[in-house]
Design an enzyme around this catalytic site. Sequence first.
Site, PDB file in Angstrom:
ATOM      1  N   GLU A  63       0.862  -1.191   0.000  1.00 42.89           N
ATOM      2  CA  GLU A  63       0.000   0.000   0.000  1.00 42.89           C
ATOM      3  C   GLU A  63       0.896   1.238   0.000  1.00 42.89           C
ATOM      4  O   GLU A  63       1.791   1.359   0.811  1.00 42.89           O
ATOM      5  CB  GLU A  63      -0.932  -0.007   1.208  1.00 42.89           C
ATOM      6  CG  GLU A  63      -1.726   1.273   1.414  1.00 42.89           C
ATOM      7  CD  GLU A  63      -2.544   1.724   0.203  1.00 42.89           C
ATOM      8  OE1 GLU A  63      -3.323   0.922  -0.321  1.00 42.89           O
ATOM      9  OE2 GLU A  63      -2.364   2.887  -0.232  1.00 42.89           O
ATOM     10  N   ALA A  89      -0.279   4.518   0.173  1.00 46.01           N
ATOM     11  CA  ALA A  89      -0.792   5.702   0.877  1.00 46.01           C
ATOM     12  C   ALA A  89      -1.582   5.272   2.116  1.00 46.01           C
ATOM     13  O   ALA A  89      -0.998   4.855   3.112  1.00 46.01           O
ATOM     14  CB  ALA A  89      -1.629   6.559  -0.059  1.00 46.01           C
ATOM     15  N   GLY A 146      -7.273   1.213   3.381  1.00 48.42           N
ATOM     16  CA  GLY A 146      -8.712   1.414   3.186  1.00 48.42           C
ATOM     17  C   GLY A 146      -9.018   2.171   1.907  1.00 48.42           C
ATOM     18  O   GLY A 146     -10.164   2.217   1.469  1.00 48.42           O
ATOM     19  N   GLY A 147      -7.980   2.786   1.316  1.00 46.89           N
ATOM     20  CA  GLY A 147      -8.143   3.414   0.002  1.00 46.89           C
ATOM     21  C   GLY A 147      -9.151   4.549  -0.017  1.00 46.89           C
ATOM     22  O   GLY A 147      -9.376   5.237   0.982  1.00 46.89           O
ATOM     23  N   THR A 148      -9.764   4.729  -1.169  1.00 43.20           N
ATOM     24  CA  THR A 148     -10.674   5.854  -1.398  1.00 43.20           C
ATOM     25  C   THR A 148     -11.878   5.799  -0.473  1.00 43.20           C
ATOM     26  O   THR A 148     -12.247   6.799   0.161  1.00 43.20           O
ATOM     27  CB  THR A 148     -11.170   5.821  -2.863  1.00 43.20           C
ATOM     28  OG1 THR A 148     -10.048   5.769  -3.725  1.00 43.20           O
ATOM     29  CG2 THR A 148     -12.017   7.039  -3.181  1.00 43.20           C
ATOM     30  N   CYS A 149     -12.514   4.652  -0.401  1.00 42.83           N
ATOM     31  CA  CYS A 149     -13.790   4.572   0.324  1.00 42.83           C
ATOM     32  C   CYS A 149     -13.619   5.026   1.768  1.00 42.83           C
ATOM     33  O   CYS A 149     -14.347   5.895   2.252  1.00 42.83           O
ATOM     34  CB  CYS A 149     -14.330   3.143   0.267  1.00 42.83           C
ATOM     35  SG  CYS A 149     -15.928   2.979   1.068  1.00 42.83           S
ATOM     36  N   HIS A 161     -45.640  -2.899   8.749  1.00 49.73           N
ATOM     37  CA  HIS A 161     -46.275  -1.574   8.715  1.00 49.73           C
ATOM     38  C   HIS A 161     -45.843  -0.774   9.940  1.00 49.73           C
ATOM     39  O   HIS A 161     -45.799  -1.348  11.032  1.00 49.73           O
ATOM     40  CB  HIS A 161     -47.792  -1.712   8.705  1.00 49.73           C
ATOM     41  CG  HIS A 161     -48.477  -0.376   8.808  1.00 49.73           C
ATOM     42  ND1 HIS A 161     -48.571   0.481   7.736  1.00 49.73           N
ATOM     43  CD2 HIS A 161     -49.034   0.251   9.882  1.00 49.73           C
ATOM     44  CE1 HIS A 161     -49.192   1.581   8.132  1.00 49.73           C
ATOM     45  NE2 HIS A 161     -49.474   1.479   9.431  1.00 49.73           N
TER      46      HIS A 161
HETATM   47  C1  LIG Z   1     -16.491  11.209  -2.826  1.00 53.30           C
HETATM   48  C2  LIG Z   1     -16.736   9.747  -3.052  1.00 53.30           C
HETATM   49  C3  LIG Z   1     -17.778   9.121  -2.403  1.00 53.30           C
HETATM   50  C4  LIG Z   1     -18.016   7.771  -2.600  1.00 53.30           C
HETATM   51  N1  LIG Z   1     -19.068   7.192  -1.961  1.00 53.30           N
HETATM   52  C5  LIG Z   1     -19.326   5.890  -2.177  1.00 53.30           C
HETATM   53  C6  LIG Z   1     -20.405   5.252  -1.511  1.00 53.30           C
HETATM   54  O1  LIG Z   1     -21.128   5.871  -0.724  1.00 53.30           O
HETATM   55  N2  LIG Z   1     -20.625   3.939  -1.750  1.00 53.30           N
HETATM   56  C7  LIG Z   1     -19.839   3.214  -2.607  1.00 53.30           C
HETATM   57  O2  LIG Z   1     -20.079   2.029  -2.798  1.00 53.30           O
HETATM   58  N3  LIG Z   1     -18.796   3.793  -3.246  1.00 53.30           N
HETATM   59  C8  LIG Z   1     -18.529   5.100  -3.048  1.00 53.30           C
HETATM   60  N4  LIG Z   1     -17.465   5.681  -3.678  1.00 53.30           N
HETATM   61  C9  LIG Z   1     -16.625   4.847  -4.561  1.00 53.30           C
HETATM   62  C10 LIG Z   1     -15.663   3.977  -3.731  1.00 53.30           C
HETATM   63  O3  LIG Z   1     -14.890   4.807  -2.890  1.00 53.30           O
HETATM   64  C11 LIG Z   1     -14.764   3.185  -4.655  1.00 53.30           C
HETATM   65  O4  LIG Z   1     -15.555   2.507  -5.587  1.00 53.30           O
HETATM   66  C12 LIG Z   1     -13.944   2.165  -3.881  1.00 53.30           C
HETATM   67  O5  LIG Z   1     -13.108   2.795  -2.944  1.00 53.30           O
HETATM   68  C13 LIG Z   1     -13.096   1.340  -4.855  1.00 53.30           C
HETATM   69  O6  LIG Z   1     -12.288   0.484  -4.134  1.00 53.30           O
HETATM   70  P1  LIG Z   1     -10.952  -0.067  -4.765  1.00 53.30           P
HETATM   71  O7  LIG Z   1     -10.476  -1.110  -3.824  1.00 53.30           O
HETATM   72  O8  LIG Z   1     -11.133  -0.442  -6.171  1.00 53.30           O
HETATM   73  O9  LIG Z   1      -9.929   1.183  -4.792  1.00 53.30           O
HETATM   74  P2  LIG Z   1      -9.455   2.181  -3.660  1.00 53.30           P
HETATM   75  O10 LIG Z   1     -10.377   2.191  -2.516  1.00 53.30           O
HETATM   76  O11 LIG Z   1      -9.185   3.469  -4.325  1.00 53.30           O
HETATM   77  O12 LIG Z   1      -8.067   1.564  -3.139  1.00 53.30           O
HETATM   78  C14 LIG Z   1      -6.931   1.483  -3.956  1.00 53.30           C
HETATM   79  C15 LIG Z   1      -5.694   1.497  -3.081  1.00 53.30           C
HETATM   80  O13 LIG Z   1      -4.552   1.206  -3.879  1.00 53.30           O
HETATM   81  C16 LIG Z   1      -3.475   2.035  -3.473  1.00 53.30           C
HETATM   82  N5  LIG Z   1      -2.559   2.147  -4.607  1.00 53.30           N
HETATM   83  C17 LIG Z   1      -2.791   2.712  -5.810  1.00 53.30           C
HETATM   84  N6  LIG Z   1      -1.736   2.565  -6.617  1.00 53.30           N
HETATM   85  C18 LIG Z   1      -0.794   1.903  -5.909  1.00 53.30           C
HETATM   86  C19 LIG Z   1       0.519   1.456  -6.194  1.00 53.30           C
HETATM   87  N7  LIG Z   1       1.064   1.638  -7.394  1.00 53.30           N
HETATM   88  N8  LIG Z   1       1.217   0.832  -5.227  1.00 53.30           N
HETATM   89  C20 LIG Z   1       0.660   0.620  -4.000  1.00 53.30           C
HETATM   90  N9  LIG Z   1      -0.581   1.004  -3.675  1.00 53.30           N
HETATM   91  C21 LIG Z   1      -1.308   1.624  -4.618  1.00 53.30           C
HETATM   92  C22 LIG Z   1      -4.159   3.347  -3.119  1.00 53.30           C
HETATM   93  O14 LIG Z   1      -3.329   4.120  -2.259  1.00 53.30           O
HETATM   94  C23 LIG Z   1      -5.422   2.856  -2.438  1.00 53.30           C
HETATM   95  O15 LIG Z   1      -5.238   2.697  -1.049  1.00 53.30           O
HETATM   96  C24 LIG Z   1     -17.183   7.022  -3.475  1.00 53.30           C
HETATM   97  C25 LIG Z   1     -16.112   7.644  -4.122  1.00 53.30           C
HETATM   98  C26 LIG Z   1     -15.884   8.990  -3.920  1.00 53.30           C
HETATM   99  C27 LIG Z   1     -14.726   9.626  -4.620  1.00 53.30           C
END
Ligand SMILES: Cc1cc2nc3c(=O)[nH]c(=O)nc-3n(C[C@H](O)[C@H](O)[C@H](O)COP(=O)(O)OP(=O)(O)OC[C@H]3O[C@@H](n4cnc5c(N)ncnc54)[C@H](O)[C@@H]3O)c2cc1C
Length: 462
Positions: free
Chosen positions: A35, A37, A40-43, A442
């Site tokens: 990882e 950053a 838990g990534g974006t979510c 209900h």
């Molecule tokens: C504002 C916003 C609100 C959202 N709300 C919702 C919601 O309510 N419900 C819902 O279902 N979805 C929601 N989403 C979408 C959801 O966040 C994403 O669909 C979900 O996080 C995707 O998960 P993922 O595992 O594919 O990627 P991510 O969660 O993005 O995780 C990818 C990880 O990979 C790491 N990474 C990337 N490149 C590298 C590399 N080269 N080397 C090492 N690590 C790397 C990143 O740092 C990150 O931690 C929302 C998105 C946004 C932007």
Amino acid sequence: MNGSVFDAIVIGAGQAGPPLAERLTGAGMKVALIERALFGGTCVNTGCTPTKTMVASAQAAHLARRARDYGVVIEGAVTVDMARVKARAQAVVAASRDGLENALRTLPGCTVLRGQAAFESPTQVRVGDNVLSAPRIFINVGGRASAPRMPGVGEVPHLDNSSILALDRVPEHLVVVGGSYVGLEFAQVFRRFGAAVTVVEMQPHLIAREDPDVSTAIEEILRGEGIAVRTSAECIGFAPHERGVLVNLVCTEGEPAVVGSHLLLAVGRRPNTDDLGLERAGVATDARGFITVDDTLATSVPGIWALGDCNGRGAFTHTAYNDFEIVAANLLDGASRRVSERILAYALFIDPPLGRVGMTETQARASGRPLLVGSRSMTEVGRAVEKGETQGFMKVIADASTRQILGAAILGVGGDEAIHGVIDMMNARASIDAYLRAVPIHPTVSELIPTVLGEMKPVKQA
Ligand SMILES: Cc1cc2nc3c(=O)[nH]c(=O)nc-3n(C[C@H](O)[C@H](O)[C@H](O)COP(=O)(O)OP(=O)(O)OC[C@H]3O[C@@H](n4cnc5c(N)ncnc54)[C@H](O)[C@@H]3O)c2cc1C
């Protein structure tokens, strides 16, 4: 560590990587998880969790302002302390992120590495000075906000879904460019926090992939709260202004420009695949950088899979998690699960929320099937009336010959929860007749779904 050999490498600790690492180690494999950053990534960090936490704060402010409607008296004005809103959101995020990182670091058989991962070959991944190898590599790198190629974008300060979370003060006037899921949630949140808000959208309708009746109802809800909506903005451009940012629009109606103190760009996402060395592994991507996968999420290179947002097959946490379930079941349980079996469901978490599953009515009509459609206004849903939240409507579309549900939209109080009754029926491939025999509780929003099904009318196809 240099030259370490693993049974599997997982790149990215988003929504698919961590549960996959757990399953693989549970099956006796030696796994490296990388990882770069935030765990838990974006979510967890900049998506679902902080936004839904802020939606809750915004709903509290909204309800407090409406207290009189319920016979509750609040003396004085309702104001929002943005620093405390932010602190609350960050506390929820931190608990989730730290819990995940801790779980991974203590997972037997899992080696956690921090840093940027990039392919060296189809079986090797570099992290700093370390080159790891494994016969199986799982890519879960997610995506990030795309910067639009709009004139002047580089000359003005702007926010995205990550940087807007750092605001300590409520903006005076937030201009949101992009009237889709991310943009609309932030628009309503900041309006309820007290900002003036303008939403600018190029398409003639907000949230253009939904049916026109759904997007019109959403627009009415947002306008009703004082959000200015500028659709058909054909020619968006930016320039610095003494009061912030000038956003040029050429709209079918209204002034040709709007000045905001802050600008949020919410115009889509792009995959994190440009710095992954995919070319050194031979992993194919499409023109937009999404990793090409087959129905089992295998990439063009045997032994490499892509899961979550980076494969372009879903854009949600639950689709990323489902990718994990598909890959794990096929690899470890001898299953033959496929992405094409997935029935897409999602929600727009404005208030009231939109819960969605399957086809829109527009898509169902385009399929040429004989259709049944039923709908009901939330003003005719007892629970919504009792709660004093009657905006929106529910709509269900079914195939008239198979009598199976094709899709549904529930825009209204509890819509994000009530839609799950329909999701479950669709996944069970049950007919609407089975639903008609159910005895719902209900008073709930869900109890009206069988009523809507019982009142469905045939649709005349053109
Ligand atoms: C504002 C916003 C609100 C959202 N709300 C919702 C919601 O309510 N419900 C819902 O279902 N979805 C929601 N989403 C979408 C959801 O966040 C994403 O669909 C979900 O996080 C995707 O998960 P993922 O595992 O594919 O990627 P991510 O969660 O993005 O995780 C990818 C990880 O990979 C790491 N990474 C990337 N490149 C590298 C590399 N080269 N080397 C090492 N690590 C790397 C990143 O740092 C990150 O931690 C929302 C998105 C946004 C932007």
